[in-house]
Motif scaffolding. Structure first.
Motif, PDB file in Angstrom:
ATOM      1  N   TRP A   4      -1.167  -4.756  12.823  1.00  0.00           N
ATOM      2  CA  TRP A   4      -2.539  -4.382  13.175  1.00  0.00           C
ATOM      3  C   TRP A   4      -3.407  -5.639  13.101  1.00  0.00           C
ATOM      4  O   TRP A   4      -3.487  -6.283  12.053  1.00  0.00           O
ATOM      5  CB  TRP A   4      -2.989  -3.323  12.172  1.00  0.00           C
ATOM      6  N   HIS A  63      -8.892   0.328  17.799  1.00  0.00           N
ATOM      7  CA  HIS A  63      -8.398   1.108  16.655  1.00  0.00           C
ATOM      8  C   HIS A  63      -9.362   2.256  16.399  1.00  0.00           C
ATOM      9  O   HIS A  63     -10.574   2.059  16.315  1.00  0.00           O
ATOM     10  CB  HIS A  63      -8.297   0.177  15.431  1.00  0.00           C
ATOM     11  N   GLU A 122     -10.243   5.372  13.809  1.00  0.00           N
ATOM     12  CA  GLU A 122      -9.983   5.828  12.437  1.00  0.00           C
ATOM     13  C   GLU A 122     -10.669   7.162  12.204  1.00  0.00           C
ATOM     14  O   GLU A 122     -11.856   7.321  12.499  1.00  0.00           O
ATOM     15  CB  GLU A 122     -10.498   4.789  11.432  1.00  0.00           C
ATOM     16  N   HIS A 133      -5.630   5.281  12.518  1.00  0.00           N
ATOM     17  CA  HIS A 133      -5.524   5.604  11.093  1.00  0.00           C
ATOM     18  C   HIS A 133      -6.135   6.982  10.904  1.00  0.00           C
ATOM     19  O   HIS A 133      -7.292   7.199  11.270  1.00  0.00           O
ATOM     20  CB  HIS A 133      -6.291   4.593  10.231  1.00  0.00           C
ATOM     21  N   THR A 134      -5.351   7.890  10.350  1.00  0.00           N
ATOM     22  CA  THR A 134      -5.868   9.219  10.047  1.00  0.00           C
ATOM     23  C   THR A 134      -5.605   9.451   8.565  1.00  0.00           C
ATOM     24  O   THR A 134      -4.809   8.723   7.963  1.00  0.00           O
ATOM     25  CB  THR A 134      -5.139  10.289  10.877  1.00  0.00           C
ATOM     26  N   SER A 188      -0.797   6.225   9.342  1.00  0.00           N
ATOM     27  CA  SER A 188      -1.184   5.118  10.229  1.00  0.00           C
ATOM     28  C   SER A 188      -0.131   5.055  11.325  1.00  0.00           C
ATOM     29  O   SER A 188       1.062   5.194  11.036  1.00  0.00           O
ATOM     30  CB  SER A 188      -1.188   3.786   9.484  1.00  0.00           C
ATOM     31  N   ARG A 212       0.980   3.506  15.532  1.00  0.00           N
ATOM     32  CA  ARG A 212       0.705   2.775  16.773  1.00  0.00           C
ATOM     33  C   ARG A 212       1.915   2.933  17.688  1.00  0.00           C
ATOM     34  O   ARG A 212       3.031   3.206  17.230  1.00  0.00           O
ATOM     35  CB  ARG A 212       0.443   1.296  16.497  1.00  0.00           C
ATOM     36  N   GLU A 251       0.221   5.428   3.165  1.00  0.00           N
ATOM     37  CA  GLU A 251       0.005   4.744   1.880  1.00  0.00           C
ATOM     38  C   GLU A 251       0.788   5.388   0.752  1.00  0.00           C
ATOM     39  O   GLU A 251       1.358   4.695  -0.101  1.00  0.00           O
ATOM     40  CB  GLU A 251      -1.485   4.738   1.542  1.00  0.00           C
TER      41      GLU A 251
END
Ligand code: FAD
Length: 374
Positions: free
Chosen positions: A51, A91, A93, A245-246, A250, A252, A264
């Motif tokens: 990223w 990006h 989020e 990012h939710t 994350s 892509r 995470e």
């Protein structure tokens, strides 16, 4: 010390950082030998979310360094077949009711710092990423200057660029460095018994750096280490197009119709000792989250699963510069290395070819860990 124009430089490590450094140094006219114990780009750089961002980097100088890193890739892309690796897709989020205030405050701070960021409503969110399932109450922000890199085709092109300027590349056992002797003419020993003499050695060995040059990284082999992360790639999937990012995931796009997934809590739960069944359980969990997050994953399965390791400097900031007490040895190791490599490699080349460290590097000198050694 500055290089003479035909100086000999050995670069150890052909990840994103070493490949970038080798390409720039060779283009500047130095006689470069690039060594890697594996094939180029097969270690951390291969598995990175990659990223491109300076979204939440502190303090401010580190934010600026990362922002400069993003711009440096944009500058390099037209000159290095960027269509193959540069993905400035923006990006998006999403935040929950609990995290919306933090997202709003971050967008405000970044905007004040001149960094493109804006809050977006659910309708614009859905328009920006049609594949995303947008919860009706979600707060969202869009960062149009961000994106990601495809590190494998990029590193291949950086290594080819270095070779086109005369660099020698040695890989496998011939490229595995077993010893590094500092000095006026530092020497590098390889696993095949070769001894390479140079004017400078630049150590870009990622997480293995402490084995060659004494800089403090977060230990990554111990149980419970925070350095390892979990990468899961799933497919086939038709979309999405942006980096997302939710809460809880994350993601892509990845070549071959895949999605790159990270979370995470998964990263925190695994290390290099985590048993395979536990890793597979996490992979299944991330795929389930993926299905809840984006459309088109009904037939997807887990294609790749990897515990990979961040090179994490002990204080979180990049370590770049001459190693105190080790003449001829220059070190470059950092987290966010994908974002930073194009810019850092430029600064490193200036440092090595002029003998004057750019002011921007002063904060990142290895000397900060050993104030008593010159
Ligand atoms: C899960 C994960 C997600 C990440 N997400 C992002 C992100 O979104 N954005 C971002 O900017 N960064 C991200 N990072 C960090 C980024 O990927 C790393 O900072 C970067 O890849 C480091 O590149 P490198 O070239 O220093 O290391 P590596 O890619 O590990 O390269 C080091 C090379 O040195 C070689 N080597 C080591 N020892 C020797 C030796 N003795 N002899 C010869 N060769 C040697 C290795 O074989 C390797 O090829 C992420 C990292 C991880 C793990």
């Amino acid at each position: 010390m500055a290089f003479v124009s035909s100086g000999r430089c050995v670069v150890v490590g052909a990840g994103i950082l070493g490949a970038s450094v080798a390409a720039r140094l060779a283009a500047a006219g130095l006689r470069v030998t690039l060594l890697d114990q594996d094939q180029p780009g097969r270690a951390t750089s291969r598995w990175s979310l990659a990223w491109l961002n300076s979204n939440d980097k502190a303090p401010r100088p580190y934010h600026e360094l990362n922002h400069a890193g993003m711009k440096a890739w944009a500058e390099l892309a037209p000159d290095l077949d960027g269509e193959a690796w540069y993905r400035p897709v923006g990006h998006l989020e999403l935040a929950t009711a609990e995290t919306a205030a933090e997202l709003e405050a971050r967008v405000k701070r970044l905007t004040q710092w001149g960094y493109p960021a804006r809050l977006v409503d659910p309708a614009e969110t859905a328009a920006l990423e049609p594949a995303l399932r947008v919860p009706p109450d979600a707060a969202a922000a869009f960062f149009p200057g961000e994106g990601y890199l495809l590190t494998e085709p990029l590193i291949a092109r950086l290594v080819a660029r270095a070779e086109s300027h005369g660099a020698q590349v040695r890989t496998g056992e011939a490229g595995r460095v077993t010893g590094l002797e500092p000095g006026a003419a530092p020497r590098v020993r390889t696993a095949t018994g070769a001894v390479l003499e140079a004017d400078e050695v630049v150590c870009c060995a990622g997480r293995w750096t402490p084995a060659l040059a004494a800089v403090p990284l977060v230990p990554w082999e111990t149980e419970g280490s925070t350095a390892p992360g979990l990468v899961v790639r799933v497919g086939p999937v038709p979309g999405p197009v942006r980096l997302l990012h939710t809460p809880g995931l994350s993601l892509r796009p990845h070549p071959g119709g895949l999605l790159h997934l990270e979370a995470e809590d998964a990263a925190a739960a695994v290390d290099l000792h985590t048993p395979e069944p536990e890793l597979r359980r996490w992979a299944g969990e991330l795929l389930r989250r993926g299905r809840r997050t984006v459309r088109g994953l009904d037939d997807a399965r887990v294609v790749e699963l990897k515990v990979c390791v961040r090179p994490l400097p002990a204080d979180g900031q990049s370590i770049v510069g001459r190693l105190p007490g080790s003449p001829g040895v220059y070190v470059a190791v950092t987290h966010s290395g994908v974002t930073l490599a194009a810019h850092l490699s430029r600064l490193i080349t200036t440092d090595l070819t002029t003998g004057t460290p750019p002011a921007l590097l002063a904060l990142y000198t290895p000397a900060r860990f050993t104030p008593d050694i010159q």
